[in-house]
Design an enzyme around this catalytic site. Structure first.
Site, PDB file in Angstrom:
ATOM      1  N   ARG A  34       0.890  -1.107   0.051  1.00 40.73           N
ATOM      2  CA  ARG A  34       0.021  -0.163   0.093  1.00 40.73           C
ATOM      3  C   ARG A  34       1.073   1.186  -0.110  1.00 40.73           C
ATOM      4  O   ARG A  34       2.246   1.190   0.018  1.00 40.73           O
ATOM      5  CB  ARG A  34      -1.085   0.046   1.055  1.00 40.73           C
ATOM      6  CG  ARG A  34      -0.818  -0.705   2.461  1.00 40.73           C
ATOM      7  CD  ARG A  34       0.634   0.056   3.335  1.00 40.73           C
ATOM      8  NE  ARG A  34       0.247   1.176   3.432  1.00 40.73           N
ATOM      9  CZ  ARG A  34       1.287   2.333   3.583  1.00 40.73           C
ATOM     10  NH1 ARG A  34       2.515   1.743   3.660  1.00 40.73           N
ATOM     11  NH2 ARG A  34       0.991   3.361   3.779  1.00 40.73           N
ATOM     12  N   GLY A  35       0.295   2.354  -0.107  1.00 43.52           N
ATOM     13  CA  GLY A  35       1.023   3.540  -0.377  1.00 43.52           C
ATOM     14  C   GLY A  35       1.124   3.796  -1.777  1.00 43.52           C
ATOM     15  O   GLY A  35       1.541   2.904  -2.719  1.00 43.52           O
ATOM     16  N   ALA A  36       0.848   5.187  -2.192  1.00 38.79           N
ATOM     17  CA  ALA A  36       0.695   5.423  -3.677  1.00 38.79           C
ATOM     18  C   ALA A  36       1.765   5.113  -4.531  1.00 38.79           C
ATOM     19  O   ALA A  36       1.680   4.297  -5.365  1.00 38.79           O
ATOM     20  CB  ALA A  36       0.383   6.951  -3.701  1.00 38.79           C
TER      21      ALA A  36
ATOM     22  N   ARG B 141      -7.304  -0.358  -7.110  1.00 41.93           N
ATOM     23  CA  ARG B 141      -7.430   0.549  -5.914  1.00 41.93           C
ATOM     24  C   ARG B 141      -7.600   2.013  -6.667  1.00 41.93           C
ATOM     25  O   ARG B 141      -6.886   2.614  -7.581  1.00 41.93           O
ATOM     26  CB  ARG B 141      -6.439   0.734  -4.995  1.00 41.93           C
ATOM     27  CG  ARG B 141      -6.421  -0.405  -3.810  1.00 41.93           C
ATOM     28  CD  ARG B 141      -5.513  -0.066  -2.739  1.00 41.93           C
ATOM     29  NE  ARG B 141      -6.245   0.850  -1.812  1.00 41.93           N
ATOM     30  CZ  ARG B 141      -5.430   1.198  -0.652  1.00 41.93           C
ATOM     31  NH1 ARG B 141      -4.088   1.104  -0.350  1.00 41.93           N
ATOM     32  NH2 ARG B 141      -6.010   1.966   0.372  1.00 41.93           N
TER      33      ARG B 141
ATOM     34  N   GLN C 179      -1.653   2.115   9.863  1.00 45.46           N
ATOM     35  CA  GLN C 179      -0.328   2.211   9.188  1.00 45.46           C
ATOM     36  C   GLN C 179       0.858   3.152  10.414  1.00 45.46           C
ATOM     37  O   GLN C 179       1.827   2.856  10.219  1.00 45.46           O
ATOM     38  CB  GLN C 179      -0.460   2.739   8.177  1.00 45.46           C
ATOM     39  CG  GLN C 179      -1.186   2.056   6.870  1.00 45.46           C
ATOM     40  CD  GLN C 179      -2.665   2.359   6.946  1.00 45.46           C
ATOM     41  OE1 GLN C 179      -3.249   2.796   8.107  1.00 45.46           O
ATOM     42  NE2 GLN C 179      -3.328   2.378   5.741  1.00 45.46           N
TER      43      GLN C 179
ATOM     44  N   ASP D 226      -2.073  10.574  -1.908  1.00 48.60           N
ATOM     45  CA  ASP D 226      -2.348   9.722  -2.972  1.00 48.60           C
ATOM     46  C   ASP D 226      -2.850  10.142  -4.272  1.00 48.60           C
ATOM     47  O   ASP D 226      -2.609   9.480  -5.287  1.00 48.60           O
ATOM     48  CB  ASP D 226      -3.534   8.759  -2.614  1.00 48.60           C
ATOM     49  CG  ASP D 226      -3.196   7.902  -1.570  1.00 48.60           C
ATOM     50  OD1 ASP D 226      -2.849   8.172  -0.240  1.00 48.60           O
ATOM     51  OD2 ASP D 226      -3.073   6.777  -1.980  1.00 48.60           O
TER      52      ASP D 226
ATOM     53  N   ASN E 267      -5.368  12.220   0.562  1.00 47.24           N
ATOM     54  CA  ASN E 267      -4.497  11.221   1.480  1.00 47.24           C
ATOM     55  C   ASN E 267      -5.417  10.472   2.431  1.00 47.24           C
ATOM     56  O   ASN E 267      -6.677  10.632   2.481  1.00 47.24           O
ATOM     57  CB  ASN E 267      -3.555  12.195   2.183  1.00 47.24           C
ATOM     58  CG  ASN E 267      -2.342  11.488   2.745  1.00 47.24           C
ATOM     59  OD1 ASN E 267      -1.774  10.555   1.890  1.00 47.24           O
ATOM     60  ND2 ASN E 267      -1.730  11.538   3.991  1.00 47.24           N
ATOM     61  N   LYS E 268      -4.617   9.791   3.058  1.00 50.04           N
ATOM     62  CA  LYS E 268      -5.311   8.720   4.186  1.00 50.04           C
ATOM     63  C   LYS E 268      -6.439   9.531   4.921  1.00 50.04           C
ATOM     64  O   LYS E 268      -6.098  10.384   5.429  1.00 50.04           O
ATOM     65  CB  LYS E 268      -4.231   8.254   5.130  1.00 50.04           C
ATOM     66  CG  LYS E 268      -4.649   7.028   6.130  1.00 50.04           C
ATOM     67  CD  LYS E 268      -5.696   6.188   5.684  1.00 50.04           C
ATOM     68  CE  LYS E 268      -5.204   5.170   4.533  1.00 50.04           C
ATOM     69  NZ  LYS E 268      -6.221   4.527   3.813  1.00 50.04           N
TER      70      LYS E 268
HETATM   71  O1  MRU Z   1      -4.535   3.235   2.298  1.00 51.84           O
HETATM   72  P1  MRU Z   1      -2.848   3.311   2.287  1.00 51.84           P
HETATM   73  O2  MRU Z   1      -2.045   2.817   3.222  1.00 51.84           O
HETATM   74  O3  MRU Z   1      -2.357   2.997   0.868  1.00 51.84           O
HETATM   75  O4  MRU Z   1      -2.748   4.901   2.289  1.00 51.84           O
HETATM   76  C1  MRU Z   1      -1.634   5.709   2.111  1.00 51.84           C
HETATM   77  C2  MRU Z   1      -1.527   7.126   2.084  1.00 51.84           C
HETATM   78  O5  MRU Z   1      -2.673   7.570   2.285  1.00 51.84           O
HETATM   79  C3  MRU Z   1      -0.182   7.413   2.111  1.00 51.84           C
HETATM   80  O6  MRU Z   1      -0.034   8.835   2.729  1.00 51.84           O
HETATM   81  C4  MRU Z   1       0.008   7.972   0.654  1.00 51.84           C
HETATM   82  O7  MRU Z   1      -0.235   6.838  -0.353  1.00 51.84           O
HETATM   83  C5  MRU Z   1       1.494   8.389   0.222  1.00 51.84           C
HETATM   84  S1  MRU Z   1       2.517   7.185   0.551  1.00 51.84           S
HETATM   85  C6  MRU Z   1       3.952   7.766   0.044  1.00 51.84           C
END
Ligand code: MRU
Length: 346
Positions: free
Chosen positions: A45-47, A88, A195, A236, A246-247
């Protein structure tokens, strides 16, 4: 630094982030369908990490296409790309990677299929390598915004695990630590996947960066008590006007930061900026299984059958964002103009 994802022979190996920090276990992808599962089930996970995974998944998918005809190959590849795009919806890095891989296929229209298959694997390796370099540049560019001895709040995990390596928000934090700035981190726990508690604290502790995990609803308490000097998060997707997805929970942190006159920074690569979307209102927000709210891990906490709502992301309007830190420099309001300028330099 713990590797997030890599090729091993004909398979893609990803650290299973659902198991961290207590188990370091690889999730092995033999097919592109395994990669799609890995992305949608939060193994990775994470963009930016999702972007790298999508590229590797497409290379795996390309490898499985059995034809010598370029046209038949392209048709099958585009069908796989369509499936990958659905893994996603919010992180635009996924689409960015799919577009990049598709361009590679189109550039090689006169080459034998087996050369295209090899080139796609090489391209996915390059996307991984470049991502780490980009994050180091983001870290370097963000350094000037971090005062000595700063207490920094971050949300979710925008670290090595969320990228090819080094991280975006945690890239800035790592660079500040490496520069001897003696920083301390407050990491929001980040319900429902935790996270912040599971991944951010794990990454920072391994490198000796002082970190305290706080409950998501404690950010205001620490800001009002002058225990936060700045906030830095990842993103994201960033719309053309600077609105940031973002999250979930990022928006309320940004509003609290503004109320308490604390700078709120977003660290992200250009691949997270989606200039086809004018404002945050156009960004698709992923809605996940309500059970992620009523359960913690495998344990049901709420009354059986309780209703829950589970948007995975929120949108922070550009007006709350003090600056966006990218690999090509730090930009400020008005973001519409600044983003245009940024892409003209890139
Ligand atoms: O649901 P996730 O864990 O994929 O969400 C991740 C985030 O919101 C991060 O802040 C974002 O993807 C940036 S990662 C460098």
């Amino acid at each position: 630094m713990i590797p997030t994802i890599r090729w091993k022979g004909r398979c893609v190996y990803m650290i299973d982030q659902r198991k961290l920090p207590h188990k370091v276990q690889w999730f092995v992808c033999k097919t592109y369908q395994d990669v799609i599962k890995g992305i949608s089930h939060m193994v990775i996970r994470g963009a930016p990490a999702i972007g790298v995974a999508a590229a590797m998944g497409l290379a795996l998918g390309a490898e499985s296409i059995k034809t010598r005809s370029y046209h038949a190959f392209k048709e099958a590849f585009l069908a796989i790309a369509e499936e990958m795009l659905k893994a996603r919806p919010t992180a635009v890095n996924l689409k960015w990677a799919v577009d990049k891989m598709t361009r590679r296929v189109e550039e090689m229209s006169t080459s034998p299929v087996k050369d295209i298959q090899q080139a796609l694997k090489t391209e996915s390796e390059k996307i991984l390598k470049d991502d780490i370099e980009i994050n180091r540049l983001i870290g370097k560019n963000g350094l000037k915004l971090i005062p000595k001895g700063a207490s920094i709040l971050t949300h979710c995990n925008a670290g090595a695990l969320a990228t090819g390596g080094y991280g975006t928000a945690l890239g800035v934090i790592r660079a500040a630590h490496e520069a001897g700035k003696k920083i301390t981190i407050l990491a929001d726990e980040t319900r429902p996947w935790l996270q912040g508690l599971r991944l951010t604290s794990f990454e920072l502790m391994r490198e000796g960066i002082p970190v305290y995990v706080i409950a998501d609803n404690a950010a205001g308490f620490f800001m009002k008590g002058k225990r936060v000097d700045l906030v830095v998060t990842g993103a994201d997707r960033i719309a053309a006007n600077g609105d940031v997805a973002n999250k979930i929970g990022t928006y309320q942190v940004a509003v609290l930061a503004k109320e308490n006159k604390i700078p709120f920074y977003v660290a992200a690569p250009l691949s997270t900026i989606d200039r086809t979307i004018k404002t945050g209102e156009g960004i698709p927000v992923e809605q996940r299984d309500p059970k992620e709210i009523s359960f913690i891990g495998k344990k049901e906490i709420g009354p059986h059958g309780v209703n829950a709502l589970n948007p995975a992301f929120d949108i922070t309007p550009a007006k709350y964002i003090t600056a966006i830190i990218t690999e090509h420099g730090v930009i400020q309001k008005p973001y519409g103009k600044a983003i245009k300028r940024l892409f003209s330099l890139a």
